[in-house]
Design an enzyme around this catalytic site. Structure first.
Site, PDB file in Angstrom:
ATOM      1  N   GLY A   1      51.701 -14.599 -33.416  1.00  0.00           N
ATOM      2  CA  GLY A   1      51.001 -14.881 -34.668  1.00  0.00           C
ATOM      3  C   GLY A   1      51.476 -16.138 -35.376  1.00  0.00           C
ATOM      4  O   GLY A   1      50.834 -16.598 -36.309  1.00  0.00           O
TER       5      GLY A   1
ATOM      6  N   CYS B   1      19.394  -3.600 -22.508  1.00  0.00           N
ATOM      7  CA  CYS B   1      20.152  -2.694 -21.647  1.00  0.00           C
ATOM      8  C   CYS B   1      20.433  -1.346 -22.297  1.00  0.00           C
ATOM      9  O   CYS B   1      21.017  -0.465 -21.683  1.00  0.00           O
ATOM     10  CB  CYS B   1      21.457  -3.346 -21.205  1.00  0.00           C
TER      11      CYS B   1
ATOM     12  N   CYS C   1      25.612  -7.268 -20.586  1.00  0.00           N
ATOM     13  CA  CYS C   1      24.215  -6.825 -20.631  1.00  0.00           C
ATOM     14  C   CYS C   1      23.604  -6.880 -19.225  1.00  0.00           C
ATOM     15  O   CYS C   1      22.972  -5.917 -18.775  1.00  0.00           O
ATOM     16  CB  CYS C   1      23.436  -7.727 -21.577  1.00  0.00           C
TER      17      CYS C   1
END
Lengths: 256, 286
Positions: free
Chosen positions: B29, B240, B268
């Site tokens: 981070g 889908c 998809c």
């Protein structure tokens, strides 16, 4: 009784020029100290040194912390000092714009210190912000307005609310009434006096307005050219000034 | 044989970037400054991500690029071509086959596995930027862990919109220490950041690299009474039929017609190949 703040021999130089030199005093809990003097007399330098915004070249600023007793804030670590700055200390700037976040709503401004010390409940933060808005005599309906939509006097009151929300023990004020017209000033002073008495605050008020210190301060310190020229109880100093400069200062006040 | 050094950048530059990446992985981070190079593309097109990809690519890697989840948009196609040409690596559109995935604004729907690297393109790495304009001050706030201001932003959201309206680049706290901008991914993707793959973030213009090692704890900031919610449109994909993938809204005509489709094109397509059908799938085939 132990002093809340002990200032010892604080000196700040700007190269060869003196900011302030050898200033020392004790501030006891519940006491309000006024610092007066003309522009350039070093009063703001002194205030910034005490509040940790500026590092003095010499001297100590000993604050009586809640958990560790008296600690020199000049030599303490920066995280500790910044922690003090948002919990036990408050700083009211002359210009409210310096002390407020202008793009954040009034509620957000008041809540910032709460969130900085770990408040994570929106409802609680909002309730406290509403409460404080009421205490500084701003309509609760203005909670979600930005400070840009507030008048000068309201901004200053909002700044005070934002600072006092964490229940500080010591408030530094740099010309809190500067730039406000007299009726607004009177209202602000009334409010400040009430808050100081109710919360048992200690305060250090820097100003060039003798009426402000007459109303608020228990004790008075007069500065000239970086030195303290006279100290004493406010009424004593103003009614019977000893130093030539103080006499000049007192006699310069316009009478209506 | 290409006339470029492998993956375009010279070896010294790649070493420099790898050092920044290693430091970033060591301090999850934390934004590591690095000497960002000028790349043959404009800032804002993924110069940071491209440099990170160039530094981590190996000759036998399989590379995938997505832009808003899609493999076939301009940005994705040009970056994929760039590394095909300069590194001669194999490329793919299948999330499961890729070893290095460069992404802009999405995390693939298919869970990533150990050994994969996800490289993010980051426009503004500093989560506190729009709250505190001074870089010196934001650095100090990071080092002293003063993150109250981040909640002021969320407070403002609730005060103004009645809920946390931040829907992308939603701030997260990494391993209980640094607050990080996850790049402009939708907040729907935030929970996926605790994953098995290595995540690297590159900001070219801002010259920062940061990273998340696998299985790093990533918590989205919120309030106790307004908890974080990984929101998405309350619809199923019209192609889908997927109900749990992030959806794009596509306007199909000027009569108010619209359809929702998976933003992850590979997810998809593979679902459709497996026989799943959404409400408008036939229309799409025509």
């Amino acid at each position: 009784m132990t002093p809340l703040l002990q200032v010892k021999d604080v000196t700040k130089m700007y190269g060869q020029r003196i900011g302030c030199r050898g200033v020392g005093f004790d501030l006891y809990p519940g006491e309000v100290m006024g610092i007066v003097g003309e522009s350039g007399s070093g009063k703001s330098t002194l205030l910034n040194c005490m509040a940790g915004h500026m590092a003095p070249d010499a001297g100590e600023v000993v604050f009586h912390t809640r958990d560790r007793g008296p600690v020199d804030t000049v030599t303490m670590s920066e995280p500790e000092r910044r922690m003090l700055g948002r919990t036990d200390w408050a700083f009211v700037h002359q210009h409210a714009r310096d002390g407020l976040r202008m793009s954040v709503s009034a509620g957000g401004n008041i809540g910032e210190r709460l969130m900085a010390v770990g408040a994570r409940h929106y409802g609680d933060i909002r309730t406290q912000a509403e409460d404080w808005l009421g205490r500084v005599e701003i309509d609760a309906a203005r909670l979600d307005d930005r400070p840009t939509a507030f008048s000068g006097g309201m901004q200053q009151r909002l700044q005070i609310a934002r600072n006092l929300v964490t229940g500080p023990r010591l408030v530094f004020m740099d010309e809190p009434t500067g730039g406000l017209d007299v009726s607004v000033q009177a209202r602000l002073l009334d409010l400040l006096r009430g808050l100081v008495r109710d919360m048992g605050l200690s305060a250090i008020i820097v100003t060039h307005d003798l009426a402000v210190v007459r109303l608020l301060a228990d004790r008075l310190m007069v500065m000239k050219d970086g030195h303290v020229v006279e100290t004493g109880l406010t009424d004593q100093v103003l009614d019977d000034p000893q130093h030539g400069y103080t006499q000049l200062l007192v006699s310069s006040v316009l009478q209506v | 044989m290409s006339d470029y050094n492998f993956a375009y950048l010279d070896e010294q530059t790649k070493r420099m970037i790898r050092r920044a990446i290693l430091k970033g992985l060591a301090i999850p981070g934390y934004q590591v400054p690095f000497a960002s190079r000028e790349m043959p593309m404009p800032y804002g097109w993924g110069t940071g991500g491209v440099q990170v990809s160039a530094a981590v690519l190996m000759p036998d890697d399989v590379f995938k690029v997505i832009d808003q989840g899609a493999d076939d948009t301009t940005n994705a196609v040009s970056i994929r071509k760039f590394f095909e040409r300069t590194a001669e690596v194999a490329v793919t559109e299948a999330t499961t086959e890729a070893t290095v995935i460069q992404t802009r604004h999405r995390i693939p729907e298919t869970p990533l596995t150990e050994g994969q690297v996800l490289v993010y393109q980051v426009p503004i790495p500093e989560p506190l930027r729009f709250l505190e304009p001074r870089e010196t001050e934001t650095r100090k706030m990071h080092s002293l862990e003063e993150y109250g201001l981040m909640h002021v932003k969320l407070y403002e959201d609730i005060a103004r919109h009645g809920q946390i309206a931040t829907s992308y680049a939603y701030p997260v706290k990494v391993e209980g220490r640094y607050v990080m901008d996850p790049s402009p991914i939708p907040k729907f993707d935030n929970p996926k950041m605790e994953m098995a793959a290595i995540q690297l973030f590159g900001a070219g213009r801002e010259q920062r690299i940061y990273a998340l090692p696998p299985y790093t704890k990533v918590v989205s900031l919120d309030f106790e009474d307004y908890p974080f919610e990984a929101s998405k449109p309350d619809k199923a994909c019209d192609l889908c039929g997927a109900e749990h993938s992030y959806l794009d809204e596509v306007i199909t005509d000027d009569q108010g017609g619209r359809m929702f489709v998976c933003s992850d094109t590979d997810y998809c397509a593979s679902r459709r190949a497996a026989g799943h059908r959404g409400a408008l799938a036939a229309e799409d085939a025509a």
